[in-house]
Design a protein around this motif. Structure first.
Motif, PDB file in Angstrom:
ATOM      1  N   GLU A 123      18.843  72.511 -50.495  1.00  0.00           N
ATOM      2  CA  GLU A 123      18.411  73.771 -49.880  1.00  0.00           C
ATOM      3  C   GLU A 123      18.930  74.828 -50.876  1.00  0.00           C
ATOM      4  OE1 GLU A 123      20.045  73.846 -46.040  1.00  0.00           O
ATOM      5  OE2 GLU A 123      18.483  72.245 -45.492  1.00  0.00           O
ATOM      6  N   CYS A 169      21.775  81.762 -37.982  1.00  0.00           N
ATOM      7  CA  CYS A 169      20.653  82.097 -38.633  1.00  0.00           C
ATOM      8  C   CYS A 169      20.859  82.150 -40.085  1.00  0.00           C
ATOM      9  CB  CYS A 169      20.017  83.474 -37.935  1.00  0.00           C
ATOM     10  SG  CYS A 169      20.762  84.733 -38.558  1.00  0.00           S
ATOM     11  N   TYR A 207      19.042  80.742 -43.018  1.00  0.00           N
ATOM     12  CA  TYR A 207      17.621  80.840 -43.179  1.00  0.00           C
ATOM     13  C   TYR A 207      17.226  82.070 -43.839  1.00  0.00           C
ATOM     14  CZ  TYR A 207      17.315  77.142 -39.856  1.00  0.00           C
ATOM     15  OH  TYR A 207      17.161  75.829 -39.266  1.00  0.00           O
ATOM     16  N   GLU A 225      15.770  87.893 -40.035  1.00  0.00           N
ATOM     17  CA  GLU A 225      16.453  86.898 -39.180  1.00  0.00           C
ATOM     18  C   GLU A 225      17.810  87.715 -38.203  1.00  0.00           C
ATOM     19  OE1 GLU A 225      15.708  85.825 -42.037  1.00  0.00           O
ATOM     20  OE2 GLU A 225      14.578  83.815 -41.731  1.00  0.00           O
ATOM     21  N   GLU A 240      13.469  78.419 -36.648  1.00  0.00           N
ATOM     22  CA  GLU A 240      12.445  79.418 -37.074  1.00  0.00           C
ATOM     23  C   GLU A 240      11.528  78.404 -37.810  1.00  0.00           C
ATOM     24  OE1 GLU A 240      14.059  82.202 -40.034  1.00  0.00           O
ATOM     25  OE2 GLU A 240      13.193  80.942 -41.439  1.00  0.00           O
ATOM     26  N   HIS A 257      11.450  76.078 -47.274  1.00  0.00           N
ATOM     27  CA  HIS A 257      13.067  76.542 -46.934  1.00  0.00           C
ATOM     28  C   HIS A 257      13.029  77.873 -47.535  1.00  0.00           C
ATOM     29  CE1 HIS A 257      17.127  76.042 -46.001  1.00  0.00           C
ATOM     30  NE2 HIS A 257      17.292  76.819 -46.855  1.00  0.00           N
ATOM     31  N   GLY A 258      13.558  78.753 -46.954  1.00  0.00           N
ATOM     32  CA  GLY A 258      14.069  80.242 -47.419  1.00  0.00           C
ATOM     33  C   GLY A 258      12.924  81.208 -47.304  1.00  0.00           C
ATOM     34  N   ALA A 295       9.856  83.612 -42.077  1.00  0.00           N
ATOM     35  CA  ALA A 295       9.539  82.571 -40.947  1.00  0.00           C
ATOM     36  C   ALA A 295       7.867  83.055 -40.628  1.00  0.00           C
ATOM     37  CB  ALA A 295      10.355  82.572 -39.999  1.00  0.00           C
ATOM     38  N   MET A 355       9.967  82.943 -35.304  1.00  0.00           N
ATOM     39  CA  MET A 355      11.172  82.292 -35.165  1.00  0.00           C
ATOM     40  C   MET A 355      11.727  82.890 -33.648  1.00  0.00           C
ATOM     41  SD  MET A 355      13.159  85.056 -37.776  1.00  0.00           S
ATOM     42  CE  MET A 355      12.852  86.501 -38.108  1.00  0.00           C
TER      43      MET A 355
END
Lengths: 801, 163, 299
Positions: B130, C97, C100, C124, C185, C190-191, C194, C197
């Protein structure tokens, strides 16, 4: 981790990379780190915002008056001193480094600003006032074919496809579009150009990757004899995966700008420019039809291919289409093939090399149709594949289209893959899940069997022309590479490569190869990989593409080392008073075979050759520098029947992808992914696995996420890294790698290329897996969650609706 | 460029004072004014991560900062990781695990990973992935990079860098 | 990709910053973490004449707890929500959150105030602040005012802040006994921003939902509260078949309340589908989370 391999040699061992320490310390020398000439001015390019527009006029006055600005040049200015970029096919749209009169894709350069720094250059670029008359843009390849924007239309027939189709038990057909995707190395393009008016010559530093056929094309467009275009590559290049072949157009742009302005210039492409205008893979639409016997035997294939090369046919296109020509039947022993290939222009960026180069597009169509064939016949796809694989006793195997597969045991690789994933167990689990109640998470298994060609035959591109047209020009063939190896007075060795590595570790492997031949340690061998066309030993096929290093680049090093070794043995034979044939080179010594005490150090022999040439055996040329060239065998020009051995070596890859698709969200999760490779002799197994991992990620991208998208007007919608979705560490699945080794009889070291196979196989394997999970034929790649969900919705399978 | 101002920074323990325009990006300042070309520029919109450096101990994107913002601060770049002949343990792990190919993205990843490990000394592979998802590498397929970071995690060899 | 010319100013005090904003108004842009603004500068999509860097204005990154609220300074970095045990405990929804928001490195620099003032409909933090019913403090030389989250986000990239105003503080209602939270979301990577959400804050009392707020993000030109959807949950136990039914109904009302748009990445129908799934998910998270907290011996 370091030390020689089990067999005692360095080939096959896994020493640390000699490249790494410099790079890890941040001391690499990439193009934008270099200042090879003082006073270079910076370029910024004005690019067309329209996909198709007439340029009615360009007012450069405000830009020219902008602070720090030296000059503003238009396409007409450059065209007045240069020439168009040569294309492979006569009749392709004329292409200039900077557009003249008409811009044909969004992002095409229309003017060049020369300023003191890049900030000021961009300020001025904003002030260039271009009067555009927008014209209708053509974006879709099928529409382009319909509109007659066809550059090349060729049909081929091998065996008796009509009879085979007539006799078939089952016919399956499908259309498999493969959209554009890009290599996107993390380092963009860069060029520093210095025109010397006194000598009327140009020196260019650029992170170009070859092939050096494009040096000839660039020299032509610059109006220079090739000997007056000196092209130098930096010691390090931040990845390429094919796309940096396209730097040659900017070599012309920067070179002409330097000539006109009388100053050295520097252009460093930024990411927005790169995404819009560097080049992508072709957009190919393949209609394929396969004829099967009831037992699953593949009887015939028919391809109808439309290949979008963009607004211009940029060299070496349409190579993407013909690179795989000898392998159109993939891994299968089928004898009847019909092909129609149409190359079309659209109003999109010109295409070019991208890892896999024609393989992903071909194998998506072929492997999907094999899976559909199995489904139609009610057979397991693994059984249908096995039924048709080229058998081990058939090698060297001539394909109907002229390919010559060197070696392999395809069925054994398939068995390895099937066992590794527990295929039977997976099918049982799949059946149980289907029988069970909750079917939100669907299991799918996808297979891909691909032959991975390497070391391209320079002649295959001429298939874009008919045999009669080819007869009018020079025949082209082969794939030659050179290397220079020298021993200094103290016995140390330097090697100079022309393979232009972009991260593959060529220097590490070249040192291993030379060390083995000369009885040294890799630490005694210093390898340089900068290309300098005025210094290096090169041919038009030199460069870093078609996975040619292991098979041919390393072979050139081995050959040069062997020639030097022969010379050293002659000198040693004289000193040791034995026949040269009885001398072996071991541990830095020349010794009499079988008499380890009778020896002389290489250092001493080298010293004699340098300091006392009079002592050399009579007739022996002084000097310990050798340049050797090797060419892969069997790579003839296409024959009159349009058969061509398009590559010299052929590895084999079997992938099995196991996925779970959440039909409520469309998400595809990879549960397991196994790849079995046979790439012949592995020169450095860790670097091999590194290539396989990278190649897999490069294929997973367009399979699941990556696509270059234009709207109907030709505007780029994926113009930043926010919208062009490169696969990251959270998307690239764990890969399990297995190897088999059937050395190639055609390459000196038995090695085959292996850097592209998984880019070819992964899209097919993942598409097969997702289709297997869903029981659907779609969607088209990339298999993003929204697209998978929409495909289900379209098929009436949407949850909760 | 107008509005030139003097920017004083300490980078890898060494003091510099160089001119920059108001709009000059920190990435360009490091590379062009200070000659620290180990910090690479790959996208200039904060996505690829190649330009990651430490600003007052925290990993940041130098393409998203102005040189003027760094005035008076302490920075660390990839050139500051090794001590003399000795590579930093994380650099050593990258070499050991073949975690780089072209090496262009590597400096940014090293700088991010060091800050990450300082806050999370024993991460899971998922946590490493991640973190790493903020960096693009087109060569390695990422797995060897995760291996290298995992190998030094929890070995107690990283804090020296962030001290 | 180099920024256009501008004048860079770096005030040390709030007064100085407000004076600059008062003088330059529309021509000025506040530079906080720079994670959104600097890319826009580099692409020349933003062209402020003056850039007011508030990174060295004192006192803008403090955290205070009072009257059941937590107030964070606007310049608090996003990573603080992941790292500070105090914030994680008091603001579990914000902490949920945080991972994210962009990536590890951008959270080191990105600020809470910058994110809210930027008013990205896909952000977010705006969604969470709205779901919690928080507010911000905006200061200018004309004075200081509180703006409720409901009134702060006007549309994509546009907040209710006036050009001379600086967002100085964010007031977050802190977690209280009986409350539970959920955040979820769906993004392509990843990252990434979204595709949709949802966030939920839910109070549970006597075995039923006493109070609930359901927020939706990235599916309209600003974060939304799905009031009607929340309404059907009040007075219900979310356990058992009746609870399942209520959650499904709320999710489907939420999907109907969303006003998603189609873009390169996803269709309206797909985003509505996500709203439904994510709403279900966060409501259940909130219900279970509230139960867990009640079990800890709340009042």
């Amino acid at each position: 981790m370091s030390g020689a391999s089990a067999s005692g040699g360095w080939i096959g061992a896994t020493p640390h990379r000699v490249e790494d320490e410099t790079l890890l310390r941040g001391r690499g020398r990439f193009i934008d780190d270099l200042s090879p000439v003082p006073g270079a001015m910076h370029l910024a390019l004005v690019r067309s915002p329209f996909a198709h527009a007439r340029i009615r006029g360009i007012d450069t006055s405000a830009a020219a008056a902008s602070p720090g600005t030296l000059a503003v040049l238009t396409g007409a200015d450059l065209a007045a001193t240069g020439r168009p970029l040569g294309a492979v096919i006569r009749g392709a749209t004329e292409h200039h480094a900077v557009a003249v009169d008409v811009a044909r894709y969004a992002g095409e350069p229309v003017a060049v600003v020369v300023a003191r720094d890049r900030y000021l250059a961009e300020d001025a670029a904003e002030l260039v006032d271009v009067d555009y008359e927008p014209l209708e843009a053509l974006v879709d390849p099928l529409a382009a074919a319909e509109a007659g924007r066809v550059v090349s239309d060729r049909s081929f027939r091998y065996g008796d496809p009509e009879a085979a189709f007539a006799a078939a038990h089952a016919l399956v057909r499908g259309r498999f579009p493969f959209g554009r995707w890009i290599a996107a190395p993390v380092e963009c393009f860069g060029v520093i150009a210095d025109w010397d008016h006194a000598a009327d010559s140009l020196t260019v530093w650029a992170n170009f990757q070859g092939p050096f056929t494009l040096h000839t094309v660039a020299a032509g467009a610059l109006g220079l004899p090739a000997a007056r275009l000196r092209l130098v590559t930096p010691p390090d290049s931040g990845g390429s995966f094919g796309v940096k072949a396209g730097v040659f157009g900017y070599i012309v742009l920067a070179g002409l700008t330097s000539k006109i302005c009388g100053v050295p210039v520097r252009w460093i492409e930024d990411r927005v420019e790169h995404l819009a205008a560097s080049g992508s893979a072709t957009h190919r639409v393949t209609d394929v039809e396969a004829a099967f016997a009831a037992d699953g035997e593949l009887l015939a294939l028919r391809y109808d291919v439309i290949e979008d090369v963009g607004a211009y046919l940029r060299a070496p296109e349409p190579a993407t289409l013909y690179r795989m020509h000898g392998s159109l039947t993939g891994a299968y022993a089928v004898h009847n093939v019909a092909v129609r290939n149409r190359v079309v222009h659209t109003n999109r960026c010109p295409t070019g090399l991208n890892r896999g180069f024609g393989g992903p597009q071909l194998y998506l169509a072929l492997e999907r149709i094999m899976e559909r064939g199995a489904a139609r016949l009610g057979l397991d796809p693994v059984e249908v594949a096995r039924r048709n694989l080229v058998p081990p006793e058939a090698f060297p195997y001539r394909t109907p289209t002229g390919g010559l597969y060197d070696s392999g045991d395809y069925a054994a690789c398939l068995d390895d893959a099937i066992e590794a994933v527990d295929y039977e167990g997976l099918r049982r689990r799949q059946a149980e899940r289907r029988a069970g109640g909750d079917d939100r998470l669907r299991l799918g298994i996808g297979l891909a069997c691909v032959v991975e060609p390497s070391i391209s035959n320079m002649g295959y591109i001429s298939l874009a022309e008919t045999a009669e047209e080819r007869a009018r020009g020079w025949p082209k063939s082969g794939n030659a590479e050179g290397a220079t190896l020298a021993m200094n007075p103290l016995g140390g060795v330097t090697v100079r490569l022309s393979t232009v590595p972009q991260g593959q570790g060529h220097r590490t492997v070249a040192a291993q190869v030379a060390a083995d031949v000369l009885g040294l340690s890799p630490a005694d061998v210093e390898v340089q990989s900068e290309m300098d066309t005025h210094v290096n030993a090169w041919t038009v096929s030199s460069g870093n593409y078609s996975s040619r290093f292991a098979g041919i680049g390393a072979a050139a090093v081995a050959e040069a080392a062997a020639q030097l070794a022969r010379k050293l043995r002659r000198i040693a034979g004289d000193v040791l008073e034995c026949a040269p044939a009885d001398v072996e080179l071991v541990d830095g010594q020349a010794r009499v075979v079988g008499q380890p005490d009778r020896g002389v150090s290489l250092r001493r022999l080298a010293g004699a050759a340098h300091w006392n040439p009079e002592s050399l055996p009579a007739g022996l040329e002084p000097g310990l520098a050798v340049t050797a060239f090797v060419s892969a065998p069997n790579l003839d020009p296409p024959n009159d029947a349009d058969e061509v051995a398009s590559s010299a070596a052929h590895g084999f890859v079997v992938d099995v992808a196991v996925v779970e698709v959440d039909i409520a969200t469309g998400e595809v999760r990879i549960l397991d992914y196994v790849t079995v490779h046979d790439a012949g002799t592995l020169l450095h197994p860790r670097l091999v696995d590194g290539q396989i991992l990278g190649s897999f990620a490069h294929g997973l991208g367009p399979a699941l996420l990556e696509q270059t998208v234009h709207d109907d007007d030709g505007n780029l919608l994926t113009g930043s890294f926010m919208d062009y979705l490169c696969a990251t560490s959270t998307e690239v699945a764990d890969l399990r790698i297995l190897h088999r080794c059937t050395p190639s009889p055609f390459t000196p070291l038995g090695a085959k290329g292996l850097g592209e196979g998984n880019t070819m196989s992964a899209p097919a394997a993942l598409a097969n897996a997702v289709c297997d999970a869903l029981g659907l034929d779609g969607p088209d790649l990339p298999l993003t969650a929204p697209r998978v969900w929409e495909a289900l919705a379209g098929a009436g399978g949407r949850e909760g609706s | 460029m107008s509005d030139h101002r003097e920017i004083a920074v300490t980078v890898n323990g060494r003091r510099y004072r160089e001119a920059a325009s108001d709009r000059m990006l920190l990435s360009d300042f490091l590379r062009q004014r200070l000659g620290l070309t180990g910090t690479h520029v790959g996208c200039e919109h904060g996505v690829c991560g190649s330009c990651t450096v430490h600003l007052e101990g925290a990993a940041v994107r130098s393409c998203l900062l102005l040189a003027a913002q760094a005035d008076g601060t302490e920075l660390r770049t990839v050139e500051g990781l090794a001590s003399g002949d000795r590579l930093h343990p994380l650099q050593e792990a990258f070499r050991e695990h073949f975690a780089l190919q072209c090496g262009f993205c590597t400096p940014g990843i090293l700088m991010a990973a060091l800050d990450f490990l300082a806050h999370n000394p024993t991460p899971t592979r998922r946590e490493i992935a991640e973190m790493l998802s903020g960096h693009l590498c087109r060569c390695t397929g990422y797995a060897p990079i995760i291996d290298a970071i995992a190998a030094v995690a929890g070995t107690g060899t990283t804090p020296e860098v962030t001290s | 990709m180099k920024p256009p010319p501008f004048r860079y100013v770096r005030p040390d005090s709030l007064e100085e910053a407000l004076a600059l904003l008062a003088t330059h108004g529309d021509e000025a842009k506040v530079l906080a973490g720079g994670c959104s603004l600097v890319p826009m500068l580099n692409m020349r999509l933003a062209r402020p004449e003056v850039l007011v860097d508030v990174n060295r204005v004192g006192g803008l990154a403090e955290v205070r707890a009072d009257n059941g609220d937590v107030t964070t300074g606007a310049m608090l970095r996003q990573s603080a929500f992941e790292r500070s045990p105090q914030l994680r405990g008091a603001l579990p929804l914000t902490a949920a959150c945080a991972p994210y928001i962009g990536h590890f490195v951008t959270r080191n620099r990105g600020t809470v105030g910058g994110s809210l003032a930027h008013a990205d409909a896909r952000g977010e933090l705006p969604l969470v602040l709205l779901t919690l019913g928080g507010s911000v403090l905006a200061e200018s030389r004309r004075g200081r005012r509180s703006i409720a989250a409901e009134d702060l986000f006007l549309y994509h990239f546009t907040s209710a802040l006036e050009p001379d105003e600086l967002l100085t503080d964010v007031r977050w209602p802190a977690a209280a006994p009986g409350w539970g939270y959920g955040f979820a979301e769906m993004a392509q990577r990843h990252g990434d921003y979204a595709l949709a959400m949802a966030a939920c804050a839910l109070r549970r009392r006597d075995g039923v939902v006493a109070e609930v707020r359901l927020g939706l993000g990235a599916v309209a030109d600003r974060p939304l509260l799905a009031g009607e959807a929340a309404g059907v949950l009040v007075g219900q136990s979310l356990d058992g078949a009746a609870g399942d039914e209520a959650v499904r109904e709320a999710a489907s009302l939420a999907a109907a309340a969303a006003q998603p748009f189609e873009d390169l990445h996803a269709s309206v129908a797909y985003r509505r589908q996500l709203v439904s799934l994510l709403s279900e998910q966060v409501i259940r998270q909130g219900w279970l989370d509230a139960d867990d907290r009640a079990g800890e011996g709340g009042p």
